[in-house]
Design an enzyme around this catalytic site. Structure first.
Site, mmCIF file in Angstrom:
data_model
loop_
_atom_site.group_PDB
_atom_site.id
_atom_site.type_symbol
_atom_site.label_atom_id
_atom_site.label_comp_id
_atom_site.label_asym_id
_atom_site.label_seq_id
_atom_site.Cartn_x
_atom_site.Cartn_y
_atom_site.Cartn_z
ATOM 1 N N GLU A 249 32.784 18.530 7.770
ATOM 2 C CA GLU A 249 34.234 18.300 7.851
ATOM 3 C C GLU A 249 34.712 18.112 9.286
ATOM 4 O O GLU A 249 35.487 18.907 9.789
ATOM 5 C CB GLU A 249 34.965 19.510 7.251
ATOM 6 C CG GLU A 249 34.533 19.866 5.855
ATOM 7 C CD GLU A 249 35.109 21.189 5.371
ATOM 8 O OE1 GLU A 249 35.328 21.314 4.163
ATOM 9 O OE2 GLU A 249 35.323 22.096 6.203
ATOM 10 N N PRO A 250 34.282 17.074 9.970
ATOM 11 C CA PRO A 250 34.741 16.888 11.350
ATOM 12 C C PRO A 250 36.189 16.407 11.395
ATOM 13 O O PRO A 250 36.589 15.571 10.596
ATOM 14 C CB PRO A 250 33.802 15.799 11.886
ATOM 15 C CG PRO A 250 33.357 15.049 10.671
ATOM 16 C CD PRO A 250 33.381 16.012 9.512
ATOM 17 N N ARG B 272 48.565 22.611 22.944
ATOM 18 C CA ARG B 272 47.244 23.229 23.133
ATOM 19 C C ARG B 272 47.080 23.945 24.470
ATOM 20 O O ARG B 272 46.476 25.021 24.506
ATOM 21 C CB ARG B 272 46.118 22.213 22.902
ATOM 22 C CG ARG B 272 46.039 21.761 21.424
ATOM 23 C CD ARG B 272 44.786 20.949 21.125
ATOM 24 N NE ARG B 272 43.588 21.735 21.254
ATOM 25 C CZ ARG B 272 42.744 21.674 22.270
ATOM 26 N NH1 ARG B 272 42.940 20.825 23.252
ATOM 27 N NH2 ARG B 272 41.686 22.447 22.313
ATOM 28 N N CYS C 3 61.983 24.366 29.030
ATOM 29 C CA CYS C 3 62.456 25.522 29.775
ATOM 30 C C CYS C 3 61.468 26.674 29.647
ATOM 31 O O CYS C 3 61.762 27.705 29.048
ATOM 32 C CB CYS C 3 63.827 25.927 29.268
ATOM 33 S SG CYS C 3 65.053 24.735 29.798
ATOM 34 N N GLU C 4 60.282 26.465 30.184
ATOM 35 C CA GLU C 4 59.211 27.473 30.146
ATOM 36 C C GLU C 4 58.325 27.192 31.343
ATOM 37 O O GLU C 4 57.868 26.049 31.497
ATOM 38 C CB GLU C 4 58.322 27.293 28.905
ATOM 39 C CG GLU C 4 58.975 27.505 27.586
ATOM 40 C CD GLU C 4 58.678 28.852 26.976
ATOM 41 O OE1 GLU C 4 59.386 29.217 26.054
ATOM 42 O OE2 GLU C 4 57.748 29.534 27.452
HETATM 43 C C1 LIG Z 1 39.914 22.968 11.093
HETATM 44 C C2 LIG Z 1 38.868 22.840 10.093
HETATM 45 C C3 LIG Z 1 37.966 21.774 10.174
HETATM 46 C C4 LIG Z 1 37.977 20.768 11.291
HETATM 47 O O1 LIG Z 1 37.661 21.344 12.511
HETATM 48 P P1 LIG Z 1 37.404 20.400 13.798
HETATM 49 O O2 LIG Z 1 37.202 21.389 14.892
HETATM 50 O O3 LIG Z 1 38.644 19.596 13.982
HETATM 51 O O4 LIG Z 1 36.225 19.569 13.497
HETATM 52 C C5 LIG Z 1 37.020 21.666 9.171
HETATM 53 N N1 LIG Z 1 36.958 22.552 8.151
HETATM 54 C C6 LIG Z 1 37.822 23.593 8.056
HETATM 55 C C7 LIG Z 1 37.712 24.511 6.919
HETATM 56 C C8 LIG Z 1 38.790 23.767 9.011
HETATM 57 O O5 LIG Z 1 39.629 24.802 8.910
#
Ligand SMILES: *Cc1c(COP(=O)(O)O)cnc(C)c1O
Length: 515
Positions: free
Chosen positions: A339-340, A396, A427-428
């Site tokens: 899951e990238p 971030r 304003c920080e």
């Molecule tokens: C955030 C998340 C991702 C993606 O993470 P990246 O660091 O953007 O690759 C994949 N799987 C799950 C369950 C997440 O919470």
């Protein structure tokens, strides 16, 4: 570690990793989308479109995204992992993590590139469905999904609902039965591996909100009773419950061990622990669960100091460990998915800002946190360059202390580099966009600055803090830019602001105390 170059300009205030640019016009390729370059006039271009044109047409701040680069990175993950795992399990299913950046147009690209898409709320799911993403290629995450979100997922025939807790096994299963369906379920487990960049930490017990622990709880259970499940881990109990629930089609197990990870070892250890768990499931229930999801977290370069490994290298390392572990356990290799998010969206985009006010302060080098005792009578310049956005379009740096870099984008550099800090207009005092960067000393009002690698976790975390409007996002492809998310206007800000009813009489001044 890069950045050992020492020139007469190196500032003692700069972090060790930051080098003085020898050529200020040069772009560090790893930070930019593939079609970004600096033209002979010194102006940054993306696929031939100059940033000065973009700023004129769309204003700043502006997120500028390369469609070609996004598609190329999605395809690269798909192919690299497919190749590495082809012999073991016939390939890998790649689910783009929509939480990193999502709008309808991007969901179309994900669909067209043949990837799946992971969502973690009803809203993200709605965007994916709006783009015609088939339910079978969608996932839904979350540690506290609402019944409405779960029902929406079941009705859309989601490929996988990633169940996070024992309560949710029952909730998802019961809702599916109510709707006369079976939900496709993966169980999110906590393998006790936490990875970030170069390090990973392995623990047995988990102390975080996500997932089902692999560790058997000590002491009395929550309700103080002993039952058949005593002595088994929450993960084992969830499998036992899911296997017998008529509303659940249990596909396998899932983990996500962190983010901005450069090295494969954390992924390898997590895979080993989850495969060992799948072998236990087989021994106990006589079932080999067919799928294993190893999550996201693949790192990208935000500054010159970052050197992430290519996806193909990580994929090969992971395939090696999955293959050998399955052989040792006598386990059929499950279908792998990943899951990238950041690694696909992050480098595709830069943020364009217009610089405004500047100032130079003189700082004694001990203020840098240096452990070496400095001569505090000697001070060094730090130049502040303010831009027209900040923590509302990139949270971030404030949230995570994240580092970025920046370049002068609208012209060729005209002066020597000086250690600079790019700050926002909020304003920080913590409203920092780029903590440390060398910029030409003549950078000032009206210049455009470009901050690369802002494609992931920037726009999605944007806010209206200080009543700033959220910036637009343009996608550039085939030499032309088009809006994919329009910027907010003042009207948008007031759309949700409920105005008091008009005064009853024309003589009413509106101040009821004196009426
Ligand atoms: C955030 C998340 C991702 C993606 O993470 P990246 O660091 O953007 O690759 C994949 N799987 C799950 C369950 C997440 O919470």
């Amino acid at each position: 570690m890069t950045g050992t170059a020492v020139t007469p300009h190196a500032s003692p205030l700069a972090p060790d990793w930051l080098s003085v640019p020898e050529d200020q016009a040069r772009l560090d390729a790893k930070l930019w989308a593939e079609d970004v370059e600096r033209g002979p006039d010194g102006v940054l271009r993306i696929d031939g479109v100059s940033v000065t044109e973009l700023a004129e047409q769309y204003g700043t701040p502006l997120f500028v995204m390369s469609e070609r680069d996004f598609r190329a990175r999605a395809a690269m993950f798909r192919d690299a992992f497919d190749d590495a795992f082809a012999e073991l399990c016939g390939g890998v299913d790649v689910f783009y993590a929509g939480k990193s950046f999502l709008c309808t147009e991007v969901a179309h690209w994900v669909r067209e590139e043949g990837l799946g898409l992971d969502t973690c709320s009803g809203g993200e799911l709605a965007v994916a469905l709006r783009a015609g993403m088939p339910g079978s290629r969608l996932g839904l995450h979350g540690n506290n999904k609402s019944a409405a979100e779960i029902v929406r997922a079941i009705d859309a025939g989601l490929g996988r609902i990633v169940v996070d807790s024992l309560q949710e096994v029952a909730l998802v299963g019961d809702l599916a039965v109510e709707r006369g369906r079976q939900a496709n379920v993966m169980l999110r487990l906590t393998p006790g591996v936490h990875a970030h960049t170069h390090e990973f930490i392995a623990t047995a017990h988990e102390d975080q909100k996500f997932g089902l622990s692999l560790t058997t709880e000590q002491g009395p259970g929550q309700d103080g009773t002993q039952d058949d499940d005593a002595g088994s881990s929450p993960a084992a109990r969830a499998v036992a419950d899911a296997l017998v629930h008529p509303g659940i089609n249990l596909l396998g197990v899932h983990c996500h061990i962190g983010s901005q990870i450069f090295e494969p070892e954390g992924f390898e250890l997590a895979a080993q622990r989850l495969l060992a768990f799948l072998a236990e499931v087989r021994d106990r229930h006589g079932v080999e669960l067919p799928e294993l999801d190893l999550g996201g977290g693949y790192g990208i370069a935000y500054t010159e100091a970052d050197e992430p490994r290519p996806a193909a290298e990580i994929a090969r390392a992971m395939a090696g460990v999955v293959g050998s572990t399955c052989r040792e356990l006598g386990l059929t290799v499950p279908r792998i998915s990943i899951e990238p998010g950041r690694a696909i969206a992050g480098p595709t985009t830069f943020t364009l800002y217009t610089a405004g006010t500047t100032k130079t302060v003189r700082v004694d080098a001990s203020a840098n946190g240096s452990e070496v005792v400095q001569d505090t009578s000697v001070t060094h310049p730090r130049r502040y360059v303010s831009v027209d956005g900040g923590m509302s379009d990139n949270a971030r740096p404030v949230l995570y202390g994240a580092d970025y870099s920046a370049v002068l984008a609208s012209r060729a550099p005209g002066a020597d580099p000086v250690l600079s800090r790019v700050v926002g207009k909020h304003c920080e005092s913590g409203d920092i966009v780029v903590r440390d960067v060398y910029l030409p000393e003549d950078t000032g009002a009206g210049d455009l600055l470009a901050v690369p690698a802002t494609g992931a976790y920037c726009w999605v975390l944007s806010s209206n803090y200080n009543y700033l409007t959220r910036p637009p996002v343009v996608a550039v492809a085939d030499g032309a830019a088009r809006l994919i998310l329009r910027g907010e206007t003042e009207e948008d800000l007031f759309r949700r602001d409920v105005q008091r009813a008009p005064a009853a009489s024309s003589t009413d001044t509106g101040d009821t105390r004196t009426a």
